[in-house]
Design a protein around this motif. Structure first.
Motif, short mmCIF file in Angstrom:
data_model
loop_
_atom_site.label_atom_id
_atom_site.label_comp_id
_atom_site.label_asym_id
_atom_site.label_seq_id
_atom_site.Cartn_x
_atom_site.Cartn_y
_atom_site.Cartn_z
N ASP A 204 0.84 -1.22 0.00
CA ASP A 204 0.00 0.00 0.00
C ASP A 204 0.87 1.26 0.00
OD1 ASP A 204 -2.50 -1.53 2.16
OD2 ASP A 204 -2.12 -1.64 -0.01
N ASP A 208 0.80 4.10 -2.82
CA ASP A 208 0.55 5.52 -2.49
C ASP A 208 1.69 6.40 -2.98
OD1 ASP A 208 -1.05 4.97 0.76
OD2 ASP A 208 -1.75 4.83 -1.34
N LYS A 212 1.57 9.40 -5.70
CA LYS A 212 1.99 10.77 -5.37
C LYS A 212 3.00 11.28 -6.41
CE LYS A 212 1.43 11.08 -0.35
NZ LYS A 212 1.97 9.90 0.41
#
Ligand code: F6P
Length: 328
Positions: A204, A208, A212
């Motif tokens: 995860d 992420d 980003k």
């Protein structure tokens, strides 16, 4: 150990690495310098068992300092794991009047040497030859610096095509169970992410972070993955997972593999090998045995072989901090 040393054998064992030939050259020429006979053993411990020996002199090692691989070949020997095999090796050494040997290899090779020494009280010195840099008692193992440069050059090339196609590349590098190659190569190649077995940041977090990067305007990314990393089952599964969760990103995988083991050794590895070979012979002639030659703060040091085998190397926490900042 109070025996006189008049003939020393040298062998390479385990995974080969750039710089092994430079170390062989240094051992042979150090023997010649000290007027000690030298014999090369081919194919590691298997060749020791089979008596695959060749007398060597200063001229036998001409023009090899710049050659990758090992002129003595290397092998992993199941026979040497048996007492019977080691006894055959011992008789071969005695029949060839060999008084001590220098083994250039990794911790597996040193373990075999330790067992052999315990059984036959036979003088041995280890030189750390592996690209993984995973041996306790030295800042650098032979071949590590060359492998870093090989991998960085390869990733620079992958970066060209990744940016041309706005792709995300997962690049797997060697290192067995440690992340030294991945961490240094990741920082050196400017990778957006580096996955190493010493850290388990999870899928995860990776997803992420990549999202980003994408949002911040990055149109392509490189993720360097140590082969021992456990974030995914393997680098292909990892790539599949990210592709499924970031459908707008074309994802590709490149496993650098055994090219990291080859190539002409860097100057650093050639100099390190030359220093280690000299120290190995001096140590045997000082009547010492069961040590590994290492380099710490640019000084040659001796580490008891059993400590080199049992000890563990630590991942560079400061470099992890640097990599976190660089991927801002
Ligand atoms: O130990 C050196 C190394 O290249 C590791 O980085 C790698 O996992 C392993 O050897 C590969 O072993 P083999 O040469 O048997 O495929």
């Amino acid at each position: 150990m109070n025996k006189t040393i008049s003939k020393i054998a040298v062998l390479t064992s385990g995974g080969d690495s750039p710089g092994m030939n430079a170390a062989i050259r240094s051992v042979v020429r150090s023997c010649a310098y000290h007027r000690i006979d030298c014999v090369g053993i081919f194919r590691g411990y298997q060749g020791m068992i089979e008596g695959d020996f060749k007398e060597m002199n200063a001229r036998s090692v001409n023009h090899i300092i710049n050659k990758g691989g090992t002129i003595l070949k290397s092998a992993r020997s199941k026979d040497f794991m048996t007492k019977e095999g080691r006894l055959k090796a011992f008789y071969q050494l005695k029949n060839h009047n060999v008084d001590a040997f220098v083994v250039i290899g990794g911790d597996g090779s040193f373990t075999g040497a330790m067992v052999f020494n315990k059984e036959f009280d036979f003088p041995i010195i280890g030189i750390p030859g592996t690209i993984d840099n995973d041996i306790y008692g030295t800042n650098f193992t032979l071949g590590y610096d060359t492998a870093l440069n090989t991998a960085v050059e390869a990733i620079d090339k992958i970066r060209d095509t990744a940016s041309s196609h706005n792709r995300l590349f997962f690049v797997e590098v060697m290192g067995r169970d440690v992340g030294h190659i991945a961490l240094n190569v990741g920082v050196g190649a400017g990778a957006e992410e580096i996955l190493i077995p010493e850290e388990d940041l999870g899928l995860d977090r990776l997803l992420d972070s990549l999202k980003k990067s994408r949002k911040s305007g990055k149109t392509s990314s490189i993720v360097v993955v140590a082969e021992g990393d456990k974030t995914g089952d393997n680098v292909f599964e990892l790539a599949k997972y990210i592709e499924e969760h970031m459908p707008t990103y074309e994802v590709r995988v490149s496993v650098l593999g055994h090219m990291q083991r080859g190539g002409s050794p860097s100057c650093f590895d050639r100099v390190l090998a030359s220093r280690m070979g000299v120290k190995a012979i001096e140590t045997l002639l000082d009547g010492k045995s069961n040590y590994m030659i290492g380099i710490k703060d640019n000084k040659m040091i001796l580490t008891p072989l059993d400590m080199a085998i049992k000890g563990e190397t630590e991942i560079d926490a400061e470099l992890i901090q640097v990599s976190d900042i660089m991927t801002t």
